[in-house]
Design a protein around this motif. Structure first.
Motif, mmCIF file in Angstrom:
data_model
loop_
_atom_site.group_PDB
_atom_site.id
_atom_site.type_symbol
_atom_site.label_atom_id
_atom_site.label_comp_id
_atom_site.label_asym_id
_atom_site.label_seq_id
_atom_site.Cartn_x
_atom_site.Cartn_y
_atom_site.Cartn_z
ATOM 1 N N VAL A 36 55.091 50.546 43.166
ATOM 2 C CA VAL A 36 54.931 49.450 42.194
ATOM 3 C C VAL A 36 53.677 48.636 42.501
ATOM 4 N N VAL A 37 53.443 48.352 43.779
ATOM 5 C CA VAL A 37 52.240 47.597 44.163
ATOM 6 C C VAL A 37 50.979 48.370 43.781
ATOM 7 N N GLY A 38 50.944 49.658 44.076
ATOM 8 C CA GLY A 38 49.782 50.471 43.717
ATOM 9 C C GLY A 38 49.568 50.534 42.213
ATOM 10 N N MET A 39 50.647 50.690 41.451
ATOM 11 C CA MET A 39 50.523 50.720 39.996
ATOM 12 C C MET A 39 50.010 49.386 39.463
ATOM 13 N N LEU A 40 50.523 48.294 40.019
ATOM 14 C CA LEU A 40 50.075 46.971 39.562
ATOM 15 C C LEU A 40 48.604 46.731 39.879
ATOM 16 N N PHE A 41 48.203 47.023 41.100
ATOM 17 C CA PHE A 41 46.796 46.824 41.470
ATOM 18 C C PHE A 41 45.885 47.675 40.594
ATOM 19 N N GLY A 42 46.203 48.955 40.462
ATOM 20 C CA GLY A 42 45.374 49.846 39.651
ATOM 21 C C GLY A 42 45.340 49.435 38.192
ATOM 22 N N ALA A 43 46.488 49.047 37.658
ATOM 23 C CA ALA A 43 46.551 48.656 36.248
ATOM 24 C C ALA A 43 45.831 47.337 35.993
ATOM 25 N N ILE A 44 46.001 46.376 36.876
ATOM 26 C CA ILE A 44 45.367 45.071 36.677
ATOM 27 C C ILE A 44 43.850 45.187 36.752
ATOM 28 N N PHE A 45 43.365 45.936 37.724
ATOM 29 C CA PHE A 45 41.914 46.112 37.820
ATOM 30 C C PHE A 45 41.390 47.003 36.705
ATOM 31 N N GLY A 46 42.162 48.007 36.305
ATOM 32 C CA GLY A 46 41.739 48.860 35.206
ATOM 33 C C GLY A 46 41.718 48.136 33.871
ATOM 34 N N ALA A 47 42.641 47.182 33.698
ATOM 35 C CA ALA A 47 42.702 46.424 32.447
ATOM 36 C C ALA A 47 41.491 45.519 32.258
ATOM 37 N N LEU A 48 40.744 45.284 33.305
ATOM 38 C CA LEU A 48 39.507 44.510 33.159
ATOM 39 C C LEU A 48 38.498 45.232 32.280
ATOM 40 N N PHE A 49 38.588 46.543 32.208
ATOM 41 C CA PHE A 49 37.537 47.326 31.572
ATOM 42 C C PHE A 49 37.980 47.940 30.247
ATOM 43 N N ASP A 50 38.875 48.903 30.252
ATOM 44 C CA ASP A 50 39.376 49.466 28.995
ATOM 45 C C ASP A 50 40.679 50.227 29.257
ATOM 46 N N TYR A 51 41.208 50.834 28.190
ATOM 47 C CA TYR A 51 42.510 51.475 28.298
ATOM 48 C C TYR A 51 42.489 52.704 29.195
ATOM 49 N N GLN A 52 41.445 53.512 29.118
ATOM 50 C CA GLN A 52 41.370 54.702 29.965
ATOM 51 C C GLN A 52 41.297 54.318 31.444
ATOM 52 N N THR A 53 40.546 53.290 31.749
ATOM 53 C CA THR A 53 40.443 52.817 33.123
ATOM 54 C C THR A 53 41.777 52.243 33.581
ATOM 55 N N PHE A 54 42.463 51.545 32.698
ATOM 56 C CA PHE A 54 43.807 51.033 32.987
ATOM 57 C C PHE A 54 44.740 52.172 33.371
ATOM 58 N N LEU A 55 44.736 53.218 32.570
ATOM 59 C CA LEU A 55 45.620 54.356 32.803
ATOM 60 C C LEU A 55 45.261 55.098 34.093
ATOM 61 N N THR A 56 43.985 55.261 34.362
ATOM 62 C CA THR A 56 43.557 55.939 35.576
ATOM 63 C C THR A 56 43.943 55.148 36.818
ATOM 64 N N GLY A 57 43.710 53.843 36.799
ATOM 65 C CA GLY A 57 44.101 53.004 37.926
ATOM 66 C C GLY A 57 45.607 52.998 38.146
ATOM 67 N N TYR A 58 46.357 52.964 37.053
ATOM 68 C CA TYR A 58 47.813 52.976 37.119
ATOM 69 C C TYR A 58 48.326 54.265 37.769
ATOM 70 N N ILE A 59 47.824 55.392 37.306
ATOM 71 C CA ILE A 59 48.282 56.692 37.815
ATOM 72 C C ILE A 59 47.862 56.891 39.267
ATOM 73 N N ASN A 60 46.629 56.515 39.602
ATOM 74 C CA ASN A 60 46.171 56.660 40.981
ATOM 75 C C ASN A 60 46.976 55.768 41.916
ATOM 76 N N GLY A 61 47.257 54.545 41.494
ATOM 77 C CA GLY A 61 48.092 53.657 42.298
ATOM 78 C C GLY A 61 49.487 54.205 42.501
ATOM 79 N N LEU A 62 50.042 54.838 41.470
ATOM 80 C CA LEU A 62 51.364 55.453 41.576
ATOM 81 C C LEU A 62 51.364 56.589 42.583
ATOM 82 N N MET A 63 50.386 57.475 42.480
ATOM 83 C CA MET A 63 50.346 58.629 43.380
ATOM 84 C C MET A 63 50.102 58.209 44.827
ATOM 85 N N MET A 64 49.183 57.292 45.042
ATOM 86 C CA MET A 64 48.917 56.834 46.401
ATOM 87 C C MET A 64 50.093 56.027 46.937
#
Length: 137
Positions: free
Chosen positions: A70-98
């Motif tokens: 959950v922490v990884g998904m939140l960090f990735g999603a919050i930082f990805g949301a600064l830029f656009d939807y694709q970046t949001f999704l990439t940060g979310y998924i990478n945070g989940l996997m890590m």
């Protein structure tokens, strides 16, 4: 190992400071740099949190894995949301996997102070690189 909670809070404070800085200059940051930032913060935020939590609670694998994911998904999603939807999704998924892998890596390290020091040094170096790359954009 009594100061692990303080180290965890220190990591969180550094991430929040970096977020506030990036939020001010997000319009100047390109798509590719934004993608790398969201992946790096989501991934390393999850790894450092997972290792620190599994060191503190060595027999609580399931709950530590869930919290770390959950922490990884939140960090990735919050930082990805600064830029656009694709970046949001990439940060979310990478945070989940890590976040899923970090407690396993921490458990395999057997409370090694050297491994924790390595993770923290790489984490701090990565935050400095993100700051410098965003500053020079």
């Amino acid at each position: 190992m009594g100061n692990l909670g303080l180290l965890l809070y220190g990591n969180l404070v550094l991430i929040v400071i970096l977020y506030l800085y990036l939020n001010k200059i997000r319009k100047l940051i390109g798509f590719q740099l934004g993608m790398n930032i969201s992946m790096l913060i989501g991934g390393f935020g999850a790894i450092s949190t997972g290792v620190l939590l599994i060191y503190q609670f060595p027999l609580k694998f399931v709950i530590v894995t869930m919290i770390t994911a959950v922490v990884g998904m939140l960090f990735g999603a919050i930082f990805g949301a600064l830029f656009d939807y694709q970046t949001f999704l990439t940060g979310y998924i990478n945070g989940l996997m890590m976040g899923m892998m970090a407690p396993m890596v921490g458990a395999a390290a057997n409370n090694s102070v050297h491994f924790l020091l390595f993770i923290e040094v790489v984490f701090l170096f990565s935050l400095v690189l993100v700051f410098l790359s965003a500053k020079n954009t």
